[in-house]
Design an enzyme around this catalytic site. Structure first.
Site, PDB file in Angstrom:
ATOM      1  N   LEU A 183       0.930  -1.102  -0.307  1.00 59.20           N
ATOM      2  CA  LEU A 183       0.233  -0.237  -0.317  1.00 59.20           C
ATOM      3  C   LEU A 183       0.656   1.316  -0.140  1.00 59.20           C
ATOM      4  O   LEU A 183       1.906   1.370   0.503  1.00 59.20           O
ATOM      5  CB  LEU A 183      -0.787   0.581   0.787  1.00 59.20           C
ATOM      6  CG  LEU A 183      -1.900  -1.858   1.583  1.00 59.20           C
ATOM      7  CD1 LEU A 183      -2.681  -1.787   2.841  1.00 59.20           C
ATOM      8  CD2 LEU A 183      -3.132  -1.307   0.452  1.00 59.20           C
ATOM      9  N   CYS A 184       0.425   2.052  -1.135  1.00 60.53           N
ATOM     10  CA  CYS A 184       1.272   3.414  -0.421  1.00 60.53           C
ATOM     11  C   CYS A 184      -0.126   4.897  -1.186  1.00 60.53           C
ATOM     12  O   CYS A 184      -1.035   3.816  -0.856  1.00 60.53           O
ATOM     13  CB  CYS A 184       1.708   3.729  -1.837  1.00 60.53           C
ATOM     14  SG  CYS A 184       2.250   3.651  -3.628  1.00 60.53           S
ATOM     15  N   GLY A 185       0.378   5.912  -1.432  1.00 61.01           N
ATOM     16  CA  GLY A 185      -0.610   6.606  -1.594  1.00 61.01           C
ATOM     17  C   GLY A 185      -1.999   6.059  -3.237  1.00 61.01           C
ATOM     18  O   GLY A 185      -2.930   6.877  -2.868  1.00 61.01           O
ATOM     19  N   GLY A 221      -0.801   3.202  -5.214  1.00 58.78           N
ATOM     20  CA  GLY A 221      -0.919   2.005  -4.666  1.00 58.78           C
ATOM     21  C   GLY A 221       0.297   1.680  -6.373  1.00 58.78           C
ATOM     22  O   GLY A 221       0.538   0.776  -6.740  1.00 58.78           O
ATOM     23  N   SER A 231      -3.666   4.024  -0.773  1.00 58.78           N
ATOM     24  CA  SER A 231      -4.767   4.871  -0.319  1.00 58.78           C
ATOM     25  C   SER A 231      -5.387   5.732  -0.079  1.00 58.78           C
ATOM     26  O   SER A 231      -6.854   6.377   0.522  1.00 58.78           O
ATOM     27  CB  SER A 231      -4.069   5.036   1.198  1.00 58.78           C
ATOM     28  OG  SER A 231      -2.826   5.711   1.396  1.00 58.78           O
TER      29      SER A 231
END
Ligand code: RB5
Length: 150
Positions: A66-68, A70, A110
């Protein structure tokens, strides 16, 4: 199944929601948490490459990154030989990532997806498996390229 979970600082809250969901709804899954303990710190390539190496070595079977968006974690994870990471924010893509692409890693952003849809998308990914057959030859071509272009 051993499932790794990892995130950068942009996805700390979503990581917590999904980790709790997996622990409660999927007791059959052994969760290996590579995430942060607070919301400061790690850049997405650091966690993505660490998790992708765990997949490549067989320490874990699959992973959720997960990151800001994806995107960064997918780009970084796909640099690790043998790893196929797919960004999925819808159910069909999550199913196909397994069925067609044998992707060991699903990534999400996210800032793109809400927690409830993320749970459904994750379930679609986890409940699918590689179809083999005609898809095998295509995935094999990716592996063959990787082995000859290191
Ligand atoms: C924040 O660092 C943001 O760039 C990251 O979470 C990710 O979205 C990159 O792809």
């Amino acid at each position: 199944m051993k499932l790794a979970i990892g995130c950068d600082n942009a996805a700390f809250a979503l990581r917590d929601v999904l980790a709790e969901y997996i622990r409660e709804s999927h007791p059959e899954i052994e969760l290996v948490d590579f995430g942060l303990q607070d919301d400061s710190g790690k850049d997405y390539p650091d966690v993505a490459i660490t998790v992708a190496e765990a997949v490549a070595s067989g320490r874990v079977d699959r992973a959720l990154l997960l990151c800001g968006t994806g995107l960064g974690v997918a780009i970084a994870a796909n640099k690790v030989a043998g790893v196929r990471a797919a960004t999925c924010h819808d159910v069909y893509s999550a199913q196909r990532a397994q069925l067609s692409n044998d992707a060991q890693i699903i990534t999400m952003g996210s800032r793109v997806i809400g927690p409830e849809l993320a749970k459904v998308v994750l379930d679609a990914y986890l409940s699918s498996s590689f179809a083999g057959g005609k898809s095998s030859g295509k995935v094999d071509k990716i592996s063959a390229y990787e082995q000859t272009h290191r």
